[in-house]
Motif scaffolding. Structure first.
Motif, PDB file in Angstrom:
ATOM      1  N   LYS A 110      23.509  35.707  20.499  1.00 31.99           N
ATOM      2  CA  LYS A 110      23.752  34.284  20.265  1.00 31.99           C
ATOM      3  C   LYS A 110      22.737  33.408  20.987  1.00 31.99           C
ATOM      4  CE  LYS A 110      28.560  35.345  19.409  1.00 31.99           C
ATOM      5  NZ  LYS A 110      29.891  35.479  19.994  1.00 31.99           N
ATOM      6  N   GLY A 111      21.942  33.991  21.871  1.00 33.87           N
ATOM      7  CA  GLY A 111      20.925  33.228  22.581  1.00 33.87           C
ATOM      8  C   GLY A 111      20.025  34.177  23.339  1.00 33.87           C
ATOM      9  N   GLN A 112      19.025  33.605  24.003  1.00 31.68           N
ATOM     10  CA  GLN A 112      18.113  34.440  24.771  1.00 31.68           C
ATOM     11  C   GLN A 112      18.837  34.961  26.018  1.00 31.68           C
ATOM     12  OE1 GLN A 112      14.608  32.417  26.200  1.00 31.68           O
ATOM     13  NE2 GLN A 112      13.625  34.318  26.872  1.00 31.68           N
ATOM     14  N   VAL A 113      18.582  36.207  26.361  1.00 31.63           N
ATOM     15  CA  VAL A 113      19.104  36.790  27.595  1.00 31.63           C
ATOM     16  C   VAL A 113      17.977  36.733  28.617  1.00 31.63           C
ATOM     17  CG1 VAL A 113      20.040  38.864  28.691  1.00 31.63           C
ATOM     18  CG2 VAL A 113      20.660  38.317  26.313  1.00 31.63           C
ATOM     19  N   LYS A 114      18.156  35.918  29.653  1.00 33.96           N
ATOM     20  CA  LYS A 114      17.091  35.747  30.640  1.00 33.96           C
ATOM     21  C   LYS A 114      17.375  36.590  31.868  1.00 33.96           C
ATOM     22  CE  LYS A 114      15.944  31.106  29.102  1.00 33.96           C
ATOM     23  NZ  LYS A 114      16.779  29.931  28.919  1.00 33.96           N
ATOM     24  N   ALA A 115      16.307  37.037  32.503  1.00 34.10           N
ATOM     25  CA  ALA A 115      16.452  37.854  33.708  1.00 34.10           C
ATOM     26  C   ALA A 115      17.363  37.145  34.698  1.00 34.10           C
ATOM     27  CB  ALA A 115      15.084  38.114  34.323  1.00 34.10           C
ATOM     28  N   GLY A 116      18.306  37.863  35.241  1.00 32.85           N
ATOM     29  CA  GLY A 116      19.243  37.292  36.203  1.00 32.85           C
ATOM     30  C   GLY A 116      20.549  36.821  35.575  1.00 32.85           C
ATOM     31  N   ASP A 117      20.584  36.659  34.258  1.00 36.96           N
ATOM     32  CA  ASP A 117      21.828  36.267  33.580  1.00 36.96           C
ATOM     33  C   ASP A 117      22.905  37.316  33.823  1.00 36.96           C
ATOM     34  OD1 ASP A 117      20.609  34.036  32.554  1.00 36.96           O
ATOM     35  OD2 ASP A 117      20.630  34.684  30.452  1.00 36.96           O
ATOM     36  N   LYS A 118      24.129  36.847  33.931  1.00 38.20           N
ATOM     37  CA  LYS A 118      25.259  37.774  34.077  1.00 38.20           C
ATOM     38  C   LYS A 118      25.962  37.890  32.730  1.00 38.20           C
ATOM     39  CE  LYS A 118      25.979  37.386  38.994  1.00 38.20           C
ATOM     40  NZ  LYS A 118      24.765  36.576  39.288  1.00 38.20           N
ATOM     41  N   ILE A 119      25.996  39.099  32.208  1.00 39.57           N
ATOM     42  CA  ILE A 119      26.504  39.332  30.855  1.00 39.57           C
ATOM     43  C   ILE A 119      27.827  40.092  30.935  1.00 39.57           C
ATOM     44  CG2 ILE A 119      25.950  40.362  28.610  1.00 39.57           C
ATOM     45  CD1 ILE A 119      23.874  38.283  29.510  1.00 39.57           C
ATOM     46  N   PRO A 120      28.926  39.451  30.544  1.00 42.42           N
ATOM     47  CA  PRO A 120      30.202  40.170  30.576  1.00 42.42           C
ATOM     48  C   PRO A 120      30.327  41.146  29.400  1.00 42.42           C
ATOM     49  CG  PRO A 120      30.546  37.865  29.967  1.00 42.42           C
ATOM     50  CD  PRO A 120      29.063  38.063  30.096  1.00 42.42           C
ATOM     51  N   LEU A 121      30.778  42.340  29.703  1.00 45.18           N
ATOM     52  CA  LEU A 121      31.004  43.367  28.684  1.00 45.18           C
ATOM     53  C   LEU A 121      32.403  43.933  28.864  1.00 45.18           C
ATOM     54  CD1 LEU A 121      27.689  45.434  29.131  1.00 45.18           C
ATOM     55  CD2 LEU A 121      28.140  43.734  27.351  1.00 45.18           C
TER      56      LEU A 121
END
Ligand SMILES: [Cu+2]
Length: 151
Positions: A110-121
Motif C-alpha cells: 500500500k506504500g513504500q516500506v522505508k528502512a526503520g519502518d515497523k511492519i506489523p505481521l
C-alpha cells in the motif's frame, strides 16, 4: 466424593495452564526488506520456533494487499520462487525464513516500506490438533541490499 471432584478440577486447571505455556511460539529477528517508491512487493524474514509440531499456514499484513508464503530454491541453475501452502515447524527446532529460502511475500504494497519502518505481521500457526493461534510480530524494515533487492 466432593473433595475428590475439587482435586480433579484443580489438576485440570494446572494441566491447561501448562498446555498454554507450552504453546508459545517464538519468533526472533523479524525483518522486512525496504522498498523503492512504486515497488509493489517485498519479502519478510524471521526465525520461528514452535514448542510442538505445528505449521505456519497463513500470514496477514496490513501494509500489503496480500501476503503469501513462498519458497525459493535452485532448479536448473535458476532461482525459482513458488507459493507454498504452509511451512512445517518441527517441535523445538528453529525454522529460518531468509533470502533464498522460505519467506513471506508481501504483495500489492500500500506504500513504500522505508528502512526503520515497523511492519506489523500476524502469523497464523496450526497445531496437529487443528487448533490455530495468531502470533503478532513487529518486523523492522532493513535497507535494500544489492542485487537481491528486486527479488
Ligand atoms: Cu516470494
Amino acid at each position: 466424593m466432593f473433595q475428590l471432584k475439587t482435586v480433579v478440577a484443580a489438576t485440570l486447571a494446572v494441566l491447561s495452564l501448562s498446555a498454554a505455556a507450552q504453546s508459545a511460539v517464538t519468533v526472533t529477528d523479524p525483518w522486512v526488506r525496504a522498498t523503492v517508491p512504486q515497488q509493489k512487493a517485498t519479502g519478510a524474514f524471521m526465525q520461528i520456533t514452535a514448542p510442538k509440531a505445528m505449521r505456519l499456514v497463513e500470514v496477514r499484513a496490513s501494509v500489503a494487499g496480500t501476503a503469501e508464503i513462498h519458497e525459493m530454491s535452485m532448479a536448473d541453475n535458476m532461482m525459482r520462487m513458488r507459493q507454498v501452502k504452509e511451512i512445517a515447524l518441527p517441535a523445538g527446532k528453529a525454522v529460518e525464513l531468509k533470502p533464498g529460502g522460505y519467506h513471506v511475500m508481501l504483495l500489492n504494497l500500500k506504500g513504500q516500506v522505508k528502512a526503520g519502518d515497523k511492519i506489523p505481521l500476524s502469523l497464523v500457526v496450526e497445531g496437529e490438533d487443528k487448533h490455530r493461534e495468531i502470533i503478532e510480530v513487529t518486523a523492522v524494515a532493513r535497507p535494500l541490499g544489492g542485487a537481491a533487492a528486486a527479488h
